[in-house]
Enzyme design. Structure first.
Site, PDB file in Angstrom:
ATOM      1  N   ARG A   1       0.807  -1.223   0.000  1.00  0.00           N
ATOM      2  CA  ARG A   1       0.000   0.000   0.000  1.00  0.00           C
ATOM      3  C   ARG A   1       0.837   1.268   0.000  1.00  0.00           C
ATOM      4  O   ARG A   1       0.545   2.216  -0.714  1.00  0.00           O
ATOM      5  CB  ARG A   1      -0.843  -0.075   1.273  1.00  0.00           C
TER       6      ARG A   1
ATOM      7  N   LYS B   1      -0.621 -19.536   5.715  1.00  0.00           N
ATOM      8  CA  LYS B   1      -1.520 -19.921   6.794  1.00  0.00           C
ATOM      9  C   LYS B   1      -1.838 -18.672   7.617  1.00  0.00           C
ATOM     10  O   LYS B   1      -1.067 -17.715   7.554  1.00  0.00           O
ATOM     11  CB  LYS B   1      -0.904 -21.011   7.647  1.00  0.00           C
TER      12      LYS B   1
ATOM     13  N   HIS C   1       4.822 -24.135   6.416  1.00  0.00           N
ATOM     14  CA  HIS C   1       6.284 -24.086   6.291  1.00  0.00           C
ATOM     15  C   HIS C   1       6.955 -25.277   6.968  1.00  0.00           C
ATOM     16  O   HIS C   1       8.092 -25.607   6.668  1.00  0.00           O
ATOM     17  CB  HIS C   1       6.851 -22.757   6.799  1.00  0.00           C
TER      18      HIS C   1
ATOM     19  N   LYS D   1      10.625 -28.181   5.868  1.00  0.00           N
ATOM     20  CA  LYS D   1      11.803 -28.493   6.683  1.00  0.00           C
ATOM     21  C   LYS D   1      12.397 -29.823   6.241  1.00  0.00           C
ATOM     22  O   LYS D   1      11.674 -30.767   5.956  1.00  0.00           O
ATOM     23  CB  LYS D   1      11.418 -28.550   8.163  1.00  0.00           C
TER      24      LYS D   1
ATOM     25  N   GLU E   1       7.981 -24.708  22.390  1.00  0.00           N
ATOM     26  CA  GLU E   1       8.632 -23.426  22.115  1.00  0.00           C
ATOM     27  C   GLU E   1       9.043 -22.789  23.432  1.00  0.00           C
ATOM     28  O   GLU E   1       8.243 -22.743  24.369  1.00  0.00           O
ATOM     29  CB  GLU E   1       7.674 -22.490  21.383  1.00  0.00           C
TER      30      GLU E   1
ATOM     31  N   ASP F   1      -3.246 -22.576  15.759  1.00  0.00           N
ATOM     32  CA  ASP F   1      -1.966 -22.109  15.229  1.00  0.00           C
ATOM     33  C   ASP F   1      -0.993 -23.260  14.972  1.00  0.00           C
ATOM     34  O   ASP F   1      -0.165 -23.172  14.066  1.00  0.00           O
ATOM     35  CB  ASP F   1      -1.351 -21.125  16.247  1.00  0.00           C
TER      36      ASP F   1
ATOM     37  N   HIS G   1       0.624 -27.843  11.595  1.00  0.00           N
ATOM     38  CA  HIS G   1       1.941 -28.489  11.706  1.00  0.00           C
ATOM     39  C   HIS G   1       1.879 -29.886  12.351  1.00  0.00           C
ATOM     40  O   HIS G   1       2.447 -30.840  11.835  1.00  0.00           O
ATOM     41  CB  HIS G   1       2.898 -27.647  12.549  1.00  0.00           C
TER      42      HIS G   1
ATOM     43  N   LYS H   1       3.741 -22.904  24.435  1.00  0.00           N
ATOM     44  CA  LYS H   1       4.685 -21.778  24.507  1.00  0.00           C
ATOM     45  C   LYS H   1       5.211 -21.638  25.924  1.00  0.00           C
ATOM     46  O   LYS H   1       4.548 -22.050  26.878  1.00  0.00           O
ATOM     47  CB  LYS H   1       3.975 -20.494  24.098  1.00  0.00           C
TER      48      LYS H   1
HETATM   49  N1  NAP Z   1       5.215 -12.931   9.799  1.00  0.00           N
HETATM   50  C1  NAP Z   1       5.402 -14.212   9.839  1.00  0.00           C
HETATM   51  O1  NAP Z   1       6.461 -14.726  10.252  1.00  0.00           O
HETATM   52  C2  NAP Z   1       4.307 -15.136   9.354  1.00  0.00           C
HETATM   53  C3  NAP Z   1       4.465 -16.530   9.532  1.00  0.00           C
HETATM   54  C4  NAP Z   1       3.490 -17.382   9.027  1.00  0.00           C
HETATM   55  C5  NAP Z   1       2.389 -16.850   8.389  1.00  0.00           C
HETATM   56  N2  NAP Z   1       2.245 -15.502   8.247  1.00  0.00           N
HETATM   57  C6  NAP Z   1       1.072 -15.014   7.534  1.00  0.00           C
HETATM   58  O2  NAP Z   1       1.493 -14.214   6.442  1.00  0.00           O
HETATM   59  C7  NAP Z   1       0.584 -13.173   6.215  1.00  0.00           C
HETATM   60  C8  NAP Z   1       1.308 -11.839   6.242  1.00  0.00           C
HETATM   61  O3  NAP Z   1       1.867 -11.648   7.519  1.00  0.00           O
HETATM   62  P1  NAP Z   1       2.865 -10.458   7.889  1.00  0.00           P
HETATM   63  O4  NAP Z   1       3.323 -10.750   9.267  1.00  0.00           O
HETATM   64  O5  NAP Z   1       3.883 -10.266   6.831  1.00  0.00           O
HETATM   65  O6  NAP Z   1       1.867  -9.193   7.930  1.00  0.00           O
HETATM   66  P2  NAP Z   1       2.243  -7.649   8.056  1.00  0.00           P
HETATM   67  O7  NAP Z   1       3.615  -7.450   8.579  1.00  0.00           O
HETATM   68  O8  NAP Z   1       1.109  -7.008   8.776  1.00  0.00           O
HETATM   69  O9  NAP Z   1       2.245  -7.125   6.540  1.00  0.00           O
HETATM   70  C9  NAP Z   1       1.083  -6.928   5.808  1.00  0.00           C
HETATM   71  C10 NAP Z   1       1.439  -6.477   4.404  1.00  0.00           C
HETATM   72  O10 NAP Z   1       0.245  -6.364   3.659  1.00  0.00           O
HETATM   73  C11 NAP Z   1       0.164  -5.061   3.108  1.00  0.00           C
HETATM   74  N3  NAP Z   1      -1.233  -4.636   3.113  1.00  0.00           N
HETATM   75  C12 NAP Z   1      -2.129  -4.762   4.112  1.00  0.00           C
HETATM   76  N4  NAP Z   1      -3.325  -4.297   3.706  1.00  0.00           N
HETATM   77  C13 NAP Z   1      -3.176  -3.851   2.440  1.00  0.00           C
HETATM   78  C14 NAP Z   1      -4.037  -3.295   1.489  1.00  0.00           C
HETATM   79  N5  NAP Z   1      -5.335  -3.060   1.748  1.00  0.00           N
HETATM   80  N6  NAP Z   1      -3.554  -2.991   0.278  1.00  0.00           N
HETATM   81  C15 NAP Z   1      -2.249  -3.217  -0.015  1.00  0.00           C
HETATM   82  N7  NAP Z   1      -1.375  -3.749   0.855  1.00  0.00           N
HETATM   83  C16 NAP Z   1      -1.838  -4.075   2.053  1.00  0.00           C
HETATM   84  C17 NAP Z   1       0.997  -4.170   3.993  1.00  0.00           C
HETATM   85  O11 NAP Z   1       1.400  -3.077   3.207  1.00  0.00           O
HETATM   86  P3  NAP Z   1       1.763  -1.620   3.838  1.00  0.00           P
HETATM   87  O12 NAP Z   1       2.965  -1.890   4.703  1.00  0.00           O
HETATM   88  O13 NAP Z   1       2.096  -0.808   2.660  1.00  0.00           O
HETATM   89  O14 NAP Z   1       0.571  -1.187   4.624  1.00  0.00           O
HETATM   90  C18 NAP Z   1       2.129  -5.135   4.343  1.00  0.00           C
HETATM   91  O15 NAP Z   1       3.035  -5.181   3.268  1.00  0.00           O
HETATM   92  C19 NAP Z   1      -0.494 -13.329   7.276  1.00  0.00           C
HETATM   93  O16 NAP Z   1      -1.527 -14.115   6.751  1.00  0.00           O
HETATM   94  C20 NAP Z   1       0.208 -14.097   8.371  1.00  0.00           C
HETATM   95  O17 NAP Z   1      -0.694 -14.843   9.161  1.00  0.00           O
HETATM   96  C21 NAP Z   1       3.185 -14.649   8.707  1.00  0.00           C
END
Ligand code: NAP
Length: 520
Positions: free
Chosen positions: A65, A174, A204, A208, A242, A261, A266, A366
């Site tokens: 965004r 997920k 993920h 592994k 964990e 979760d 997993h 956890k």
């Molecule tokens: N983080 C992890 O380690 C992890 C692990 C497993 C699964 N996941 C899953 O992966 C997904 C993403 O997680 P995350 O932690 O990366 O989330 P995050 O840090 O909150 O990032 C969200 C991303 O989506 C973009 N976004 C949100 N709303 C938007 C919109 N309306 N239009 C355009 N862009 C938008 C944001 O852009 P802006 O920054 O420009 O707002 C940002 O790039 C989730 O489903 C989460 O459950 C994450």
């Protein structure tokens, strides 16, 4: 360390020679400024580039965004690789080659004009396969999956059931739904825009190394597979523990909990690999068919049976490794009266020929004493004569432990005589360690998964029926807990192995938890 026998090298069998080719393609990451992109996706793509495994040419387009120039996005990603990647180090020359493929596309997920800009960007790539082979990675909130897929379809970037040159695939993160109904709804929404064959649902854990090794261990070794059944196995314990608490992820965790979760995905995935029948081939559908069959044969607990079969818990304050930990209810962005579980232990029975009557105990939590993931296959004791007759319960039954990252290896536990003139017997362990045998290098799970998605190999991704059947196993547990506040006995001090009731789950059948051990 002993060096490998040259014959062992000659006997190395390559299974990936017939692998799909990596064709030039464009990878579009939705959520390009998010945590997952910085922490996992870009480090994985960087390492694939460094090891020359990415297609050539390739383009990686970030969609998010906030407006930002290409250079600013690239700098952000570089510091992400330096902070989070397995090597931490970025080779400036390698990075320059990689960064030249990175392009940022600003847009709102709900704005059709943004997809028109994306389509124009892709149409401008000179090399034809970059325009027709498209991998869309949805690193977004699950509520946004269908919206993004719908717009991609309207912009004719994602085409369902249209034969022709090129491919388009959707990789989704997920959590896939929050229960069976929401997963089914998400599946029907996504399959309006993409064929099931085009959808790659990530877990993920399946990327592994050792999880894949479970299949090799079971089906390439005659000595173990013939013991892998109710005749020889007493019970199986699967632990994913964990050391950390929820930390900054309180808001997310309040809507998830350990059951959704960890167990739904997993733990059930690992259990399926440990317990499934041999597939007829290593093709994706053959492997996934067997996993689904196994998941379907897990007995569903009726909500009234849940208290006897599943224990939940929530951590109180305590200490892990000498470090103080606050109680879950005191974590940031957690409700002070939250009833969310941070620990689950469950007994599952598999109603099929091979496993009838063999309990599978799964637990995860956890703020436990150590981080470990392992499957312990506990064999039946010897007949009650000779040593068993004399030693009673002190004669340990044999066990094989398959240890998953972070401490990969296999341990066989059996009994040996203590040397000397006295007659004493005690358990001894035979260890196989991946690091000791092959060196410390193991690619990150996301490297493997991204590469397989680019190659079009879906073996390590979750199929529609698989995700739905997994929800059907955990949903009755959730409903048994709904509106039931946690009781005093369901709390555990941080740094312990869960609430006390967890022992009763096993002792009812004369079993006891074997906790993972720290290894040097
Ligand atoms: N983080 C992890 O380690 C992890 C692990 C497993 C699964 N996941 C899953 O992966 C997904 C993403 O997680 P995350 O932690 O990366 O989330 P995050 O840090 O909150 O990032 C969200 C991303 O989506 C973009 N976004 C949100 N709303 C938007 C919109 N309306 N239009 C355009 N862009 C938008 C944001 O852009 P802006 O920054 O420009 O707002 C940002 O790039 C989730 O489903 C989460 O459950 C994450």
């Amino acid at each position: 360390m002993e060096t490998a026998d040259p014959l062992d090298e000659l006997l190395t069998c390559r299974l990936d020679v017939g692998r799909h080719q990596v064709e030039p393609c464009s990878i579009v990451i939705f959520g390009a400024s998010g945590d997952l992109t910085a922490r996992k996706l870009i480090p994985a793509l960087y390492h694939l580039h460094a090891s020359k495994q990415l297609p050539d040419p390739v383009r990686i387009i970030g969609f998010a965004r906030r407006p930002k120039p290409n250079d600013a996005w690239r700098e952000e990603l570089k510091s992400g690789v330096e902070t989070f990647s397995r090597t931490k180090r970025v080779d400036p020359k390698v990075w320059a080659g990689f960064a030249a493929n990175l392009v940022y596309c600003q847009g709102e997920f709900g704005d059709p004009d943004a997809y028109a800009r994306l389509a124009k960007l892709i149409a401008g790539f000179g090399h034809e396969p970059l325009r027709r082979n498209l991998l869309f990675y949805l690193a977004t909130a699950p509520a946004q999956f269908a919206e993004v897929a719908g717009h991609l379809s309207s912009a004719r970037l994602l085409r369902r059931d249209e034969p022709g040159a090129g491919w388009q695939r959707l990789v989704v993160e997920k959590p896939f739904g929050t229960d069976l109904a929401s997963a089914q709804q998400l599946n029907s929404e996504l399959t309006r825009f993409a064929h099931e064959k085009q959808i790659y649902r990530i877990d993920h854990y399946l990327g592994k190394e050792t999880v894949q090794n479970i299949l090799m261990f079971r089906f390439s070794n005659a000595i173990f597979e013939r013991l892998w059944n109710r005749e020889a196995v007493d019970h199986v314990q699967l632990t994913v523990s964990e050391r950390l608490g929820v930390g900054t992820r309180g808001a997310f965790y309040e809507g998830a909990g350990a059951l959704r979760d960890m167990v739904q995905n997993h733990l059930l995935q690992v259990m399926a690999l440990v317990a499934m029948e041999p597939p007829v081939s290593l093709e994706a559908e053959a492997v996934r068919d067997e996993k689904v069959k196994l998941l379907k044969s897990i007995r569903r607990w009726d909500p009234s049976q849940v208290p006897a079969a599943v224990v939940r818990g929530q951590y109180l304050e305590g200490e892990v490794d000498g470090q103080p930990r606050v109680a879950y209810r005191q974590e940031s962005r957690v409700s002070p009266g939250s009833n969310m579980e941070t620990f689950v232990a469950a007994k599952f029975l598999v109603d099929n020929w091979r496993w009838s009557g063999v309990p599978f105990y799964l637990r995860t939590g956890k703020n436990l004493p150590l981080s470990a993931s392992e499957v312990r296959v506990q064999f039946r004791p010897t007949p009650n004569v000779l040593f068993a007759a004399q030693c009673g319960p002190k004669l340990d039954a044999n066990a094989i432990t398959l240890r998953l990252p972070p401490n990969e290896g296999i341990t066989l536990r059996f009994n040996g005589k203590i040397p000397g003139t006295s007659m004493q017997i005690r358990p001894v362990r035979m260890h196989f360690s991946y690091d000791a045998e092959f060196g410390a290098y193991t690619p990150e799970a996301y490297e493997r998964l991204l590469l397989e998605a680019i190659e079009g190999d879906a073996t390590l991704f979750i199929r529609r029926d698989e995700v739905e059947v997994a929800w059907s196993i955990v949903d009755p547990i959730r409903s048994a807990w709904a509106n039931q506040p946690l009781g005093a006995s369901e709390f555990y001090a941080a740094g312990t192995w869960g609430p006390q009731a967890v022992d009763g789950l096993l002792s009812a059948r004369g079993h006891a938890w074997r906790n993972p051990q720290p290894t040097a």
